[in-house]
Design a protein around this motif. Structure first.
Motif, PDB file in Angstrom:
ATOM      1  N   GLU A 170     -57.999   9.091 -15.066  1.00 21.46           N
ATOM      2  CA  GLU A 170     -56.636   8.840 -14.599  1.00 21.46           C
ATOM      3  C   GLU A 170     -56.477   9.492 -13.237  1.00 21.46           C
ATOM      4  OE1 GLU A 170     -53.710  12.020 -16.415  1.00 21.46           O
ATOM      5  OE2 GLU A 170     -54.934  11.155 -18.005  1.00 21.46           O
ATOM      6  N   ILE A 171     -55.439   9.093 -12.532  1.00 25.40           N
ATOM      7  CA  ILE A 171     -55.190   9.655 -11.207  1.00 25.40           C
ATOM      8  C   ILE A 171     -54.627  11.060 -11.373  1.00 25.40           C
ATOM      9  CG2 ILE A 171     -53.834   9.455  -9.096  1.00 25.40           C
ATOM     10  CD1 ILE A 171     -53.805   6.402  -9.606  1.00 25.40           C
ATOM     11  N   GLU A 172     -55.284  12.022 -10.775  1.00 29.57           N
ATOM     12  CA  GLU A 172     -54.800  13.400 -10.774  1.00 29.57           C
ATOM     13  C   GLU A 172     -54.681  13.852  -9.326  1.00 29.57           C
ATOM     14  OE1 GLU A 172     -56.999  16.120 -13.263  1.00 29.57           O
ATOM     15  OE2 GLU A 172     -57.458  14.503 -14.680  1.00 29.57           O
ATOM     16  N   LEU A 173     -53.450  14.167  -8.926  1.00 29.15           N
ATOM     17  CA  LEU A 173     -53.239  14.698  -7.590  1.00 29.15           C
ATOM     18  C   LEU A 173     -53.759  16.127  -7.521  1.00 29.15           C
ATOM     19  CD1 LEU A 173     -51.157  12.320  -7.805  1.00 29.15           C
ATOM     20  CD2 LEU A 173     -49.775  13.606  -6.205  1.00 29.15           C
ATOM     21  N   GLN A 174     -54.073  16.563  -6.334  1.00 29.02           N
ATOM     22  CA  GLN A 174     -54.504  17.941  -6.109  1.00 29.02           C
ATOM     23  C   GLN A 174     -53.435  18.871  -6.676  1.00 29.02           C
ATOM     24  OE1 GLN A 174     -53.191  20.333  -3.844  1.00 29.02           O
ATOM     25  NE2 GLN A 174     -54.880  21.762  -4.065  1.00 29.02           N
ATOM     26  N   ASP A 175     -53.852  19.941  -7.327  1.00 28.47           N
ATOM     27  CA  ASP A 175     -52.943  20.817  -8.089  1.00 28.47           C
ATOM     28  C   ASP A 175     -51.702  21.253  -7.316  1.00 28.47           C
ATOM     29  OD1 ASP A 175     -54.569  20.652 -10.299  1.00 28.47           O
ATOM     30  OD2 ASP A 175     -55.524  22.599  -9.984  1.00 28.47           O
ATOM     31  N   ASP A 176     -51.870  21.716  -6.087  1.00 23.69           N
ATOM     32  CA  ASP A 176     -50.727  22.210  -5.314  1.00 23.69           C
ATOM     33  C   ASP A 176     -49.737  21.103  -4.977  1.00 23.69           C
ATOM     34  OD1 ASP A 176     -51.889  24.739  -5.314  1.00 23.69           O
ATOM     35  OD2 ASP A 176     -52.837  24.455  -3.361  1.00 23.69           O
ATOM     36  N   GLY A 182     -56.275  10.764   2.228  1.00 23.85           N
ATOM     37  CA  GLY A 182     -56.815  11.618   1.184  1.00 23.85           C
ATOM     38  C   GLY A 182     -58.312  11.491   1.055  1.00 23.85           C
ATOM     39  N   CYS A 183     -58.872  12.488   0.393  1.00 25.28           N
ATOM     40  CA  CYS A 183     -60.305  12.526   0.120  1.00 25.28           C
ATOM     41  C   CYS A 183     -60.527  12.299  -1.363  1.00 25.28           C
ATOM     42  CB  CYS A 183     -60.881  13.885   0.526  1.00 25.28           C
ATOM     43  SG  CYS A 183     -60.688  14.252   2.278  1.00 25.28           S
ATOM     44  N   GLY A 184     -61.648  11.669  -1.684  1.00 27.15           N
ATOM     45  CA  GLY A 184     -61.970  11.400  -3.071  1.00 27.15           C
ATOM     46  C   GLY A 184     -63.433  11.039  -3.220  1.00 27.15           C
ATOM     47  N   ASP A 185     -63.750  10.473  -4.359  1.00 26.95           N
ATOM     48  CA  ASP A 185     -65.120  10.102  -4.688  1.00 26.95           C
ATOM     49  C   ASP A 185     -65.095   8.677  -5.236  1.00 26.95           C
ATOM     50  OD1 ASP A 185     -67.619   9.717  -5.894  1.00 26.95           O
ATOM     51  OD2 ASP A 185     -67.784  11.810  -6.477  1.00 26.95           O
ATOM     52  N   SER A 186     -65.773   7.763  -4.557  1.00 33.03           N
ATOM     53  CA  SER A 186     -65.736   6.357  -4.949  1.00 33.03           C
ATOM     54  C   SER A 186     -66.424   6.094  -6.292  1.00 33.03           C
ATOM     55  CB  SER A 186     -66.358   5.471  -3.869  1.00 33.03           C
ATOM     56  OG  SER A 186     -67.710   5.825  -3.659  1.00 33.03           O
ATOM     57  N   GLY A 240     -59.977  13.760 -11.189  1.00 33.04           N
ATOM     58  CA  GLY A 240     -59.875  13.059 -12.461  1.00 33.04           C
ATOM     59  C   GLY A 240     -60.617  11.746 -12.460  1.00 33.04           C
ATOM     60  N   GLU A 241     -61.358  11.517 -13.511  1.00 30.12           N
ATOM     61  CA  GLU A 241     -62.146  10.298 -13.606  1.00 30.12           C
ATOM     62  C   GLU A 241     -61.451   9.214 -14.400  1.00 30.12           C
ATOM     63  OE1 GLU A 241     -66.738   9.093 -14.576  1.00 30.12           O
ATOM     64  OE2 GLU A 241     -66.202  11.171 -14.295  1.00 30.12           O
ATOM     65  N   TYR A 261     -60.469   5.610 -10.152  1.00 26.45           N
ATOM     66  CA  TYR A 261     -59.312   5.543  -9.259  1.00 26.45           C
ATOM     67  C   TYR A 261     -59.629   6.246  -7.949  1.00 26.45           C
ATOM     68  CZ  TYR A 261     -57.012   4.151 -13.533  1.00 26.45           C
ATOM     69  OH  TYR A 261     -56.669   3.502 -14.689  1.00 26.45           O
ATOM     70  N   PHE A 262     -60.526   5.652  -7.161  1.00 27.57           N
ATOM     71  CA  PHE A 262     -60.929   6.226  -5.885  1.00 27.57           C
ATOM     72  C   PHE A 262     -59.704   6.469  -5.004  1.00 27.57           C
ATOM     73  CE2 PHE A 262     -62.204   5.130  -1.411  1.00 27.57           C
ATOM     74  CZ  PHE A 262     -62.718   6.378  -1.120  1.00 27.57           C
ATOM     75  N   CYS A 263     -59.486   7.707  -4.648  1.00 29.60           N
ATOM     76  CA  CYS A 263     -58.351   8.116  -3.807  1.00 29.60           C
ATOM     77  C   CYS A 263     -57.025   7.583  -4.353  1.00 29.60           C
ATOM     78  CB  CYS A 263     -58.560   7.712  -2.358  1.00 29.60           C
ATOM     79  SG  CYS A 263     -59.784   8.722  -1.494  1.00 29.60           S
ATOM     80  N   GLY A 264     -56.896   7.612  -5.654  1.00 28.25           N
ATOM     81  CA  GLY A 264     -55.676   7.142  -6.298  1.00 28.25           C
ATOM     82  C   GLY A 264     -54.436   7.915  -5.891  1.00 28.25           C
ATOM     83  N   ALA A 265     -54.601   9.160  -5.453  1.00 25.97           N
ATOM     84  CA  ALA A 265     -53.454   9.937  -4.979  1.00 25.97           C
ATOM     85  C   ALA A 265     -52.812   9.264  -3.769  1.00 25.97           C
ATOM     86  CB  ALA A 265     -53.874  11.364  -4.639  1.00 25.97           C
ATOM     87  N   VAL A 266     -53.628   8.680  -2.902  1.00 26.66           N
ATOM     88  CA  VAL A 266     -53.094   7.968  -1.736  1.00 26.66           C
ATOM     89  C   VAL A 266     -52.200   6.827  -2.215  1.00 26.66           C
ATOM     90  CG1 VAL A 266     -53.710   6.527   0.258  1.00 26.66           C
ATOM     91  CG2 VAL A 266     -55.021   8.613  -0.232  1.00 26.66           C
TER      92      VAL A 266
END
Length: 146
Positions: free
Chosen positions: A63-69, A91-95, A60-61, A99-104
């Protein structure tokens, strides 16, 4: 022997590969390690472990979207047995995303809310984990020492 549980959610395989790499380092440090896909984890089983690590990619660009599972587990995390437990998040993401690695960040906040003790700053991997092996290894060493 201390026991570690690594729970990951991965779409492209990057977070899964990172989880396996971290697991290998923890095993080499003498921990008994279990690596589980988040879709196979039962909430509450965390109590059987001394250390719980979460790995989740971010999507997600806007908003923060966690991996589906990982979404269902995250939404029920208040039932996880983490009070007083040692926890780490990676976690892995794209800077290039807002929200770079916002799931973390989101998972770390949830861990704090339910009483888990973060043992290291969250590990955020930009793109391919193969390009960050030294950083992953150093983080795993820090977590193992906690």
């Amino acid at each position: 022997m201390a026991r570690a549980l690594i729970i990951f959610g991965s779409t492209t395989g990057n977070t899964e590969n990172t989880a396996e790499r971290i697991g290998g380092i923890l095993s080499a440090k003498g921990l008994e390690v279990t690596v589980e896909n988040v879709s196979d984890v039962t909430l509450g089983n965390e109590s059987d472990y001394d250390l719980v690590l979460y790995g989740c990619s971010t999507w997600g660009e806007d908003e923060i979207e966690l991996q589906d599972d990982f979404i269902d587990y995250y939404e029920a995390m208040d039932k996880a047995a983490l009070s007083g437990k040692k926890v780490g998040v990676f976690g892995c993401g794209d800077s290039a995303y807002t929200y770079f690695c916002g799931a973390v960040d989101a998972i770390e906040e949830k861990v704090r809310q339910i009483g888990g003790k973060l043992v290291a700053e969250g590990l955020k991997i930009d793109g391919e984990p193969d390009d960050y092996e030294a950083e992953i290894d150093a983080w795993a060493e820090q977590v193992a020492a906690a």
